[in-house]
Design an enzyme around this catalytic site. Structure first.
Site, PDB file in Angstrom:
ATOM      1  CB  SER A 144      -0.896  -0.001   1.241  1.00 61.69           C
ATOM      2  OG  SER A 144      -1.299   1.325   1.521  1.00 61.69           O
ATOM      3  CG  LEU A 200     -14.660  11.318  -0.002  1.00 55.59           C
ATOM      4  CD1 LEU A 200     -13.739  12.249  -0.769  1.00 55.59           C
ATOM      5  CD2 LEU A 200     -16.113  11.758  -0.185  1.00 55.59           C
ATOM      6  CG  ASP A 247     -19.703   2.815   1.201  1.00 54.59           C
ATOM      7  OD1 ASP A 247     -20.677   3.561   1.029  1.00 54.59           O
ATOM      8  OD2 ASP A 247     -19.057   2.762   2.267  1.00 54.59           O
ATOM      9  CE1 TYR A 298     -22.281   2.855   8.903  1.00 58.05           C
ATOM     10  CE2 TYR A 298     -22.080   0.570   9.598  1.00 58.05           C
ATOM     11  CZ  TYR A 298     -22.465   1.507   8.668  1.00 58.05           C
ATOM     12  OH  TYR A 298     -23.076   1.093   7.502  1.00 58.05           O
TER      13      TYR A 298
HETATM   14  C1  GLA Z   1     -20.598   3.994   5.611  1.00 57.48           C
HETATM   15  C2  GLA Z   1     -21.029   2.577   5.267  1.00 57.48           C
HETATM   16  C3  GLA Z   1     -22.225   2.581   4.323  1.00 57.48           C
HETATM   17  C4  GLA Z   1     -23.350   3.479   4.854  1.00 57.48           C
HETATM   18  C5  GLA Z   1     -22.803   4.849   5.244  1.00 57.48           C
HETATM   19  C6  GLA Z   1     -23.849   5.704   5.902  1.00 57.48           C
HETATM   20  O1  GLA Z   1     -20.099   4.622   4.476  1.00 57.48           O
HETATM   21  O2  GLA Z   1     -19.972   1.871   4.677  1.00 57.48           O
HETATM   22  O3  GLA Z   1     -22.686   1.264   4.130  1.00 57.48           O
HETATM   23  O4  GLA Z   1     -24.021   2.867   5.911  1.00 57.48           O
HETATM   24  O5  GLA Z   1     -21.697   4.738   6.123  1.00 57.48           O
HETATM   25  O6  GLA Z   1     -24.851   5.982   4.998  1.00 57.48           O
END
Ligand code: GLA
Length: 461
Positions: A144, A200, A247, A298
């Site tokens: 990396s 991102l 994502d 999260y």
């Molecule tokens: C992160 C997670 C996604 C989504 C967003 C919040 O990016 O990887 O799956 O839950 O947070 O929308």
């Protein structure tokens, strides 16, 4: 295929449907028909689906400018390759590429069967490799350039040595290596210009780029939807991150010039043309901060809303929960559960409205929904932070900003703002003058998703 004249095409069911294509003119026709018919002439969703059918759009290439960005990242990757693994001829190399993403609206609802509306950004991760020369080497090395570390992945498990302890970043690579293994040892460079940890999707882009690299060294070729699911599985099972599907899905299926509306309950998706970009642009602003509690919070939010659903619906889907349900079950919920539930129900509905607004090129409504979304993420779901709130407040004070919101997982990372094209410079200046951190700006210009990188084609131009 599209024809000239009145926009009619034959559908696969052998009936005739109106076909407006995805061009601004197509959207104009769609709006015109809506107005004339008061929305009763044709089922919008059907029409929309037919407009969006992939074979109708054809493959559209990323712009020359965007290809220049890819080329630059690729050339940097080659320089790094030579430093780490020695001299190499371009013809010996294979590469996979993936963009980053920004979510325009619909956050923290992908893991509860909601709708999300992301675009892929012209920021890239490239995985470039050459088969190893020595027949005695039974491992693939992935270096990396961001972390300046090399991880080893053994092709025969019994050869794995106890000292091969992987760093956090390498678990993402490990997941793809294990789930989509190349059939021979490789020397790999992972290089990116996506800011890491800025929300991102640098992680999803690593997964996708490696998938497309390894795809050239094995015989298992999956559909784009299945690729997204494989990458999500790698993130869950190897990196230990309980992410939703957004994502990986957008990094895999994004289409140039379009946002991707994903129905996370069944992975159906619509590609929505960003006609809005004729008048305004989505500008991404990186706050430059990432708070340590991000991943823990999260996982906590995700577990909490899943539990709340049990109370409300006996574990059916959040998609069946209405405002009326929330009112009915309110006494059984704590204040915090009530707030999170309100965010989920509200954000799913806002994302639906926002995608309609996008289709109607209704910038004003789209912007209002962005402000509302931020308030909800800040006050109800509580995943924002001082820096993101400050950026949104500055955006609110600027002339020509239709809307702004935090985007992605939160607790740092980026905001996305919808800014009138003639006011972009003023907007950036105002952020620079009034935000105490070091903001960075990215152009929210939608590009294609990940793919095998055609090196010869890229270097032609
Ligand atoms: C992160 C997670 C996604 C989504 C967003 C919040 O990016 O990887 O799956 O839950 O947070 O929308």
């Amino acid at each position: 295929m599209r024809r000239g004249g009145w926009p009619i095409r034959k559908s696969s069911q052998s009936s005739f449907e109106l076909d407006f294509g995805t061009s601004p003119a197509g959207c104009y026709w769609k709006r015109a028909i809506r107005e004339i018919t008061n929305d009763h002439f044709i089922d919008d969703r059907e029409l929309f689906r037919s407009m969006m059918a992939e074979e109708e759009i054809g493959k559209t290439q990323d712009s020359v400018e965007v290809n220049k960005i890819k080329k630059r990242v690729f050339e940097e990757a080659i320089d790094e390759f030579r430093k780490v693994f020695g001299e190499v001829k371009i013809e010996e190399l294979r590469a996979g590429i993936s963009p980053g993403r920004v979510n325009l609206i619909g956050d923290h609802v992908d893991y509860v069967d909601g709708f999300v509306l992301p675009i892929a950004l012209p920021l890239y991760t490239i995985a470039v490799a050459r088969p190893v020369k020595s027949i005695n080497q039974n491992f693939t090395q992935i270096h990396s350039t961001h972390f300046k570390e090399t991880a080893k992945f053994y092709h025969y498990k019994e050869d794995d040595d106890a000292e091969n302890r992987l760093q956090k970043w390498a678990h993402y690579a490990e997941g793809i290596f294990e789930l989509h293994r190349p059939n021979q040892p490789l020397d790999v460079i992972l290089h990116t210009n996506i800011p890491v940890g800025a929300g991102l999707s640098s992680s999803a882009s690593v997964e996708l780029a490696l998938y497309y690299l390894f795809d050239q060294f094995n015989d298992v070729h999956l559909s784009t939807e299945k690729i997204a699911m494989l990458c999500q599985k790698a993130e869950h099972e190897y990196a230990g991150v309980p992410c939703g599907i957004m994502d990986q899905f957008v990094c895999s299926l994004a289409h140039v010039g379009h946002a991707l509306k994903i129905d996370c309950s069944n992975l159906a998706y619509d590609r929505i043309p960003l006609a809005i970009s004729r008048d305004a642009s989505f500008i991404v602003v990186d706050s430059g901060v990432k708070h340590a509690l991000a991943s823990g919070e999260y996982a906590k939010r995700r577990a909490a809303v899943e539990q709340t659903l049990q109370v409300i619906m006996g574990a059916r889907s959040w998609r069946d929960v209405t405002e009326a349900h929330l009112a009915e079950y309110s006494p059984e919920l704590s204040q915090e559960e009530r707030n999170c539930a309100k965010h989920v129900v509200g954000e799913i509905s806002r994302t639906n409205q926002a995608s309609e607004a996008l289709l109607d090129n209704n910038i004003k409504l789209f912007g209002e929904l962005m402000w509302e979304s931020h308030e909800s993420l800040k006050n109800l779901y509580r995943v924002s932070c001082i820096e993101l709130d400050k950026l949104v407040d500055i955006a609110k004070s600027c002339e020509g900003v239709w809307g702004a919101r935090m985007t992605g997982g939160g607790f740092g990372g980026c905001i996305v703002a919808l800014v009138k094209n003639s006011k972009i410079n003023e907007f950036k200046k105002s952020i620079e003058e009034n935000y105490s951190g070091r903001p960075r700006f990215f152009d929210g210009h939608p590009v294609n998703g990940g793919q095998i990188l055609d090196i010869a084609e890229l270097l032609k131009n």
